[in-house]
Design an enzyme around this catalytic site. Structure first.
Site, PDB file in Angstrom:
ATOM      1  N   ILE A 154      76.902  15.997  20.303  1.00  0.00           N
ATOM      2  CA  ILE A 154      77.320  15.908  19.136  1.00  0.00           C
ATOM      3  C   ILE A 154      78.728  15.875  19.099  1.00  0.00           C
ATOM      4  O   ILE A 154      79.374  15.209  18.315  1.00  0.00           O
ATOM      5  CB  ILE A 154      76.686  17.326  18.377  1.00  0.00           C
ATOM      6  CG1 ILE A 154      75.107  16.885  17.955  1.00  0.00           C
ATOM      7  CG2 ILE A 154      77.382  17.316  17.068  1.00  0.00           C
ATOM      8  CD1 ILE A 154      74.415  18.393  17.443  1.00  0.00           C
TER       9      ILE A 154
ATOM     10  N   TYR B 265      70.605  33.239  20.145  1.00  0.00           N
ATOM     11  CA  TYR B 265      70.944  32.075  19.704  1.00  0.00           C
ATOM     12  C   TYR B 265      71.010  31.897  18.107  1.00  0.00           C
ATOM     13  O   TYR B 265      72.071  31.800  17.457  1.00  0.00           O
ATOM     14  CB  TYR B 265      70.152  30.636  20.043  1.00  0.00           C
ATOM     15  CG  TYR B 265      70.707  29.410  19.673  1.00  0.00           C
ATOM     16  CD1 TYR B 265      71.873  28.753  20.180  1.00  0.00           C
ATOM     17  CD2 TYR B 265      70.070  28.625  18.893  1.00  0.00           C
ATOM     18  CE1 TYR B 265      72.354  27.679  19.842  1.00  0.00           C
ATOM     19  CE2 TYR B 265      70.340  27.271  18.530  1.00  0.00           C
ATOM     20  CZ  TYR B 265      71.638  26.705  18.911  1.00  0.00           C
ATOM     21  OH  TYR B 265      72.028  25.760  18.472  1.00  0.00           O
TER      22      TYR B 265
ATOM     23  N   ILE C  74      68.247  17.542  17.633  1.00  0.00           N
ATOM     24  CA  ILE C  74      68.994  16.492  17.907  1.00  0.00           C
ATOM     25  C   ILE C  74      69.054  16.087  19.472  1.00  0.00           C
ATOM     26  O   ILE C  74      69.191  17.105  20.322  1.00  0.00           O
ATOM     27  CB  ILE C  74      70.514  16.731  17.738  1.00  0.00           C
ATOM     28  CG1 ILE C  74      70.599  17.248  16.177  1.00  0.00           C
ATOM     29  CG2 ILE C  74      71.215  15.372  17.977  1.00  0.00           C
ATOM     30  CD1 ILE C  74      70.102  16.385  15.057  1.00  0.00           C
TER      31      ILE C  74
ATOM     32  N   PRO D 161      71.776  16.729  25.704  1.00  0.00           N
ATOM     33  CA  PRO D 161      71.715  17.637  27.001  1.00  0.00           C
ATOM     34  C   PRO D 161      71.326  19.084  26.918  1.00  0.00           C
ATOM     35  O   PRO D 161      70.872  19.830  27.636  1.00  0.00           O
ATOM     36  CB  PRO D 161      72.816  17.407  27.662  1.00  0.00           C
ATOM     37  CG  PRO D 161      73.443  16.101  27.336  1.00  0.00           C
ATOM     38  CD  PRO D 161      72.897  15.884  25.736  1.00  0.00           C
TER      39      PRO D 161
END
Ligand code: NAD
Length: 271
Positions: A18, A153, A188, A191
């Protein structure tokens, strides 16, 4: 979009995914991009992509958790292009695993990279953006709702969401002319997913992974499979689809928008 022409934009985590897409899209619209990351090889690739397309870019190696380096980044940016007026706090990691698989060090690392960095970057920007600006903090749909195997997260991205709101109110009331918004991508294709899946398989056995992730579709081992199961659009988003939203928030077209959470998730959180 002329409303961003000539603006100086610092983008963290710009060596990949991104962040790289933001560098490409903002430079395409005439911004002078300062791309930073810990990954200097990836940064060189971003630099080539932007400059081959005729964009203005400088790259700096930066660990976003290092307090002292933030001041250097703003100084370098100012000396190269002029006073920055856009900061995209994008660098992030996703340390996956059940709560009982987590060490305190894992937890602190997750918070340092995803939350401390946003505070440090915002503080540096508020000190430097003398004529106002736009700070865009990349959160996640994981900052809006919970997910098994992603407690740290989710916590980090939830913190980014509310820090953004507090900073937006503070900046507005203090008359700084700085807007602060959060962006919440869904799934999205970057990686980060493979890094997260690899880490999960290192700390958990297959049975535990299945039990933890069965309801989210995240027990699939690649991002397209996860997206086809959990996104109503049936596909993963592309990094550019997030970058176009970042462009709008960075530009003067969004001059009355601050303190808001902007979701880009193919309708994932709409159901
Ligand atoms: P990515 O792994 O492709 O890119 C992340 C970049 O951050 C990498 O280049 C990495 O080197 C850099 N980085 C990591 N730690 C750093 C540090 N300490 N200092 C400086 N740079 C560091 O992942 P991405 O998907 O492009 O992620 C970008 C942001 O978007 C992250 O904040 C992530 O949490 C968020 N996000 C991603 C998704 C997704 O599905 N890909 C969804 C929601 C939110």
């Amino acid at each position: 979009m002329a409303q961003i022409e000539g603006k100086v934009a610092i983008i963290t985590g710009a060596a990949s995914g991104i962040g790289r897409a933001c560098a490409i899209v903002l430079a395409r619209e005439g911004a002078c991009v300062v791309a930073t990351d810990v990954d200097s090889k990836g940064l060189r690739d971003t630099e080539k992509l932007v400059s081959d397309a005729g964009g203005k870019i400088v790259t700096l190696t930066q660990d976003v958790t290092d307090e002292a380096v933030w001041e250097e980044v703003f100084t370098e940016a100012t000396e190269t292009f002029g006073t920055p007026s856009v900061l995209v706090n994008n660098a992030g990691i996703a340390i996956a695993g059940g709560i009982t698989d987590f060490t305190l060090d894992d937890w602190r690392r997750q918070m340092a990279v995803n939350v401390d960095s946003v505070f440090l970057g915002t503080r540096a920007a508020m000190n430097a953006m003398s004529s106002g600006g736009s700070i865009i903090n990349i959160s996640s749909v994981a900052g809006l709702r919970g997910a098994a195997g992603a407690s740290a997260y989710c916590t980090s991205k939830g913190a980014v969401r509310l820090f953004t709101k507090a900073a937006a109110v503070e900046c507005a009331q203090m008359g700084t002319g700085i807007r602060v918004n959060s962006v919440h991508p869904g799934i999205i294709d970057t990686p980060i997913w493979q890094k997260s899946i690899t880490r999960m398989t290192e700390v958990m056995d297959e049975e535990r992974i299945s039990a933890l992730t069965a309801h989210s579709g995240a027990n699939q081992m690649d991002v397209e499979a996860i997206a086809s199961q959990s996104s109503p659009m049936g596909r993963a988003g592309r990094p550019e689809e997030v970058a176009e939203l970042v462009l709008f928030l960075a530009s003067d077209a969004s001059s009355y928008i601050s303190g808001q959470e902007h979701v880009v998730d193919g309708a994932m959180t709409a159901r």
